[in-house]
Enzyme design. Structure first.
Site, PDB file in Angstrom:
ATOM      1  N   LYS A 113       0.991  -1.167   0.083  1.00  0.00           N
ATOM      2  CA  LYS A 113      -0.107   0.001   0.020  1.00  0.00           C
ATOM      3  C   LYS A 113       0.728   1.315  -0.183  1.00  0.00           C
ATOM      4  CE  LYS A 113      -4.576  -1.679   1.850  1.00  0.00           C
ATOM      5  NZ  LYS A 113      -5.409  -1.443   2.726  1.00  0.00           N
ATOM      6  N   LYS A 195      -8.527 -14.532  -8.219  1.00  0.00           N
ATOM      7  CA  LYS A 195      -9.787 -14.384  -7.601  1.00  0.00           C
ATOM      8  C   LYS A 195     -10.620 -13.196  -8.019  1.00  0.00           C
ATOM      9  CE  LYS A 195     -10.450 -13.519  -3.273  1.00  0.00           C
ATOM     10  NZ  LYS A 195     -10.312 -13.366  -1.731  1.00  0.00           N
ATOM     11  N   LYS A 198     -12.714  -6.585  -6.541  1.00  0.00           N
ATOM     12  CA  LYS A 198     -12.902  -5.139  -6.737  1.00  0.00           C
ATOM     13  C   LYS A 198     -11.655  -4.763  -7.665  1.00  0.00           C
ATOM     14  CE  LYS A 198     -15.223  -4.061  -2.345  1.00  0.00           C
ATOM     15  NZ  LYS A 198     -14.974  -3.815  -1.259  1.00  0.00           N
TER      16      LYS A 198
END
Ligand code: TRP
Length: 329
Positions: A113, A195, A198
């Site tokens: 991040k 997978k 979003k």
């Protein structure tokens, strides 16, 4: 016998996907009868990335309404916004003083991040896993349903809780990962090796629960397949295998029967059928969601009730923690 406690935190950072509906959400009903379940919309976690206030508010309410629309009964589960239960932040601060910089430095999600948000590597992003620890141990949760990406955070949670217990006695329950019974693993439409999640980079990769029938069909039409032109499950055919598994999930038919149903048919025909079936499946959930969102006052009142219940559940733990540390009551 008292039921075991499950805590789950879900970040309000967008609309849930078909992957989450057919994956985790399908176990909810069973869980709520066997366990004491808490589901928190973790808005305190969301602000580690800069949020537009109106967007954060909308995302929070939308997610909350989705949880209910998808089948979480607010009377049988504790559903609430994390920011409405101050004990999270309180215990989060306390546990910061029992977490080592060395262990936080090892968190791979922090590294990822910070690379993605180089202009806002704030301290909250860094101590995020400590708040997550507080979320869990605040309720003496036994089990935490998590994906692979959260394993490291759960390990840290266990380490911090054990460290605290070693100093002050048996205060926290040491949580374990809850691994749901094998269900469908829905993969991305553009990247069937990964997978479905979003995705900002490629909105065609996932079906959002709010997508209209047209959009859904369009996304399935664009789904990545192969050039073999037979509709069957095979390791070397991840795209078609995924579409078959989605079709099987939403129709309730066995995969083998789905293969038979489309035997000799072209990919175009198959993709159209999968898209229509998915749109059909989503419709009642979308209607329920729209109904909930049409009355924000009631939705907020449900959340307030959940927050009150969560606060009551958290209070005894916070009390013994404070006493143990030496705070004056
Ligand atoms: N960190 C989790 C995620 O990114 C969300 C989360 C916050 C969570 N607190 C939690 C998950 C506690 C499980 C338990 O998805």
């Amino acid at each position: 016998m008292t039921k075991k406690i499950i805590f789950s935190g879900i970040k309000p950072t967008g609309i849930p996907t078909l992957g989450s509906l057919l994956g985790a959400m399908s176990h909810w009903e069973k869980l709520s009868s066997e366990y004491n379940c808490l589901y928190s919309v973790v808005d305190l976690h969301a602000i580690t990335i800069r949020q537009e206030p109106s967007v954060l508010r909308d995302n929070g309410r939308n997610l909350f309404a989705w949880l209910i629309a998808l089948g979480l009964d607010p009377d049988k589960n504790t559903l609430y916004y994390q920011s409405q239960v101050p004990a999270h932040a309180e215990l989060g601060w306390i546990l910061n003083c029992y977490a080592y910089v060395g262990e936080l430095n090892r968190m791979t999600q922090f590294k990822d991040k910070s690379a993605k948000n180089a202009d806002n590597i704030n301290a909250g992003l860094y101590t995020y896993p400590v708040l997550q620890t507080a979320d869990i141990v605040l309720f003496q949760a036994n089990l935490v349903p998590i994906g692979e990406d959260q394993r490291q955070h759960l390990e840290l949670c266990r380490d911090i809780a054990e460290r605290f217990n070693k100093i002050y006695g048996e205060i926290f329950t040491i949580p374990e990962a809850y691994v749901p019974p094998v269900g469908a693993r829905i993969m991305g439409l553009q990247n069937p090796e990964n997978k479905m999640s979003k995705s900002d980079d490629n909105p065609n990769d996932c079906i959002y629960l709010s997508d209209s029938t047209d959009v859904i069909i369009k996304k399935f039409k664009r789904a990545v397949t192969d050039s073999d032109n037979t509709i069957r499950t095979a390791a070397e055919k991840p795209g078609i295998s995924n579409l078959l598994s989605i079709y099987s999930c939403v129709t309730g038919k066995k995969v083998a029967d789905c293969e038979a149903e489309f035997d000799g048919k072209g990919y175009g025909h198959f993709k159209q059928a999968v898209g229509e079936a998915v749109a059909e499946t989503l419709k009642p959930y979308q209607e329920k969601h729209a109904h909930l969102m049409a009355d924000i006052a009631t939705l907020d009142a449900i959340a307030a009730k959940g927050a009150e219940r969560a606060a009551n559940m958290a209070a005894p733990t916070l009390k013994i923690v404070k006493e143990a540390i030496g705070f004056i009551n």
